[in-house]
Design a protein around this motif. Sequence first.
Motif, mmCIF file in Angstrom:
data_model
loop_
_atom_site.group_PDB
_atom_site.id
_atom_site.type_symbol
_atom_site.label_atom_id
_atom_site.label_comp_id
_atom_site.label_asym_id
_atom_site.label_seq_id
_atom_site.Cartn_x
_atom_site.Cartn_y
_atom_site.Cartn_z
ATOM 1 N N GLU A 156 -15.339 1.852 8.199
ATOM 2 C CA GLU A 156 -16.073 1.408 7.020
ATOM 3 C C GLU A 156 -15.179 0.546 6.143
ATOM 4 O O GLU A 156 -13.969 0.787 6.041
ATOM 5 C CB GLU A 156 -16.604 2.600 6.220
ATOM 6 N N VAL A 157 -15.806 -0.446 5.492
ATOM 7 C CA VAL A 157 -15.064 -1.388 4.660
ATOM 8 C C VAL A 157 -14.331 -0.684 3.516
ATOM 9 O O VAL A 157 -13.205 -1.051 3.166
ATOM 10 C CB VAL A 157 -16.023 -2.462 4.094
ATOM 11 N N LYS A 158 -14.947 0.326 2.934
ATOM 12 C CA LYS A 158 -14.348 0.950 1.747
ATOM 13 C C LYS A 158 -12.995 1.583 2.029
ATOM 14 O O LYS A 158 -12.185 1.759 1.116
ATOM 15 C CB LYS A 158 -15.306 1.985 1.157
ATOM 16 N N ALA A 159 -12.729 1.912 3.295
ATOM 17 C CA ALA A 159 -11.419 2.461 3.640
ATOM 18 C C ALA A 159 -10.352 1.376 3.708
ATOM 19 O O ALA A 159 -9.165 1.685 3.769
ATOM 20 C CB ALA A 159 -11.498 3.200 4.973
ATOM 21 N N LEU A 160 -10.761 0.109 3.677
ATOM 22 C CA LEU A 160 -9.808 -1.004 3.701
ATOM 23 C C LEU A 160 -9.559 -1.561 2.305
ATOM 24 O O LEU A 160 -8.432 -1.910 1.962
ATOM 25 C CB LEU A 160 -10.319 -2.115 4.622
ATOM 26 N N ILE A 161 -10.609 -1.640 1.502
ATOM 27 C CA ILE A 161 -10.423 -2.212 0.172
ATOM 28 C C ILE A 161 -9.738 -1.230 -0.779
ATOM 29 O O ILE A 161 -9.438 -1.581 -1.920
ATOM 30 C CB ILE A 161 -11.753 -2.708 -0.431
ATOM 31 N N CYS A 162 -9.474 -0.011 -0.291
ATOM 32 C CA CYS A 162 -8.681 0.909 -1.119
ATOM 33 C C CYS A 162 -7.206 0.533 -1.089
ATOM 34 O O CYS A 162 -6.423 1.015 -1.908
ATOM 35 C CB CYS A 162 -8.878 2.360 -0.661
ATOM 36 N N LEU A 163 -6.798 -0.337 -0.145
ATOM 37 C CA LEU A 163 -5.429 -0.832 -0.139
ATOM 38 C C LEU A 163 -5.244 -1.771 -1.332
ATOM 39 O O LEU A 163 -6.066 -2.673 -1.563
ATOM 40 C CB LEU A 163 -5.118 -1.592 1.153
#
Length: 231
Positions: A156-163
């Motif tokens: 899921e995208v949200k696990a990437l934009i948390c960086l």
Amino acid sequence: MSGIAGVVAFKSLDLKRLKSQIIGLLRHRGKDGIVDFSESGHLFFQFFLNQRRKAEVESKSVSSNKIIVLADCRLDNRVELSQLLAIDENLYDDIEIIRRAYLKWGPELASQLLGDFAISIYDKDKQQVILIRDYMGVRPLYYTHDNDEFFAFASEVKALICLNEVPNSVYKKKLGAFLSWPSDLRPYSKDTFYEDVFSVSPATTLVFDIGLKQLTERCYWKPDVAQFKHL
């Protein structure tokens, strides 16, 4: 659906914070538990829905650190694969079958698989991360990378934009194209609605070389449109 995620860090990142955030954001994909691996400053996560799967993934992936396989998958040709691999399909789950298929065929294993799948393979010896998505793109798989900092992927995208290094901002070109397209039939694009976050295309294998910081992409299947000419 289960889920997968991983962060390959080139520089020092706050991995403790990232681990906590990614697990929190994707916990719903693994209500029966989560297995995480740490290898050479990199993080890998398997979220699963089956307790037996956890035991097999944890024991086999950790004990063979040279190859770590993560997968959100359903293999429809387990019997045929097991015959080709000369193993008893009743003894192994889908992830272990994929691991053995990789040892036999390398990245070309994608064309041997039938079913729905989003797969990550970390090959320590080759220093590569391989991402594979199923033929029709049923299982989601996203990635982002900064050649100076990291390469990351997730279901899921949200696990990437948390960086912190990934901008949490709308990709206006994608949004504009979506809103202006005249029908529901839109050409597929690996771009997402977020800047610097991309989707692994259906029927595609991505190979990221950690040492070279180089990403290569290959389509392993295309539909034969000629067989539908009579329709």
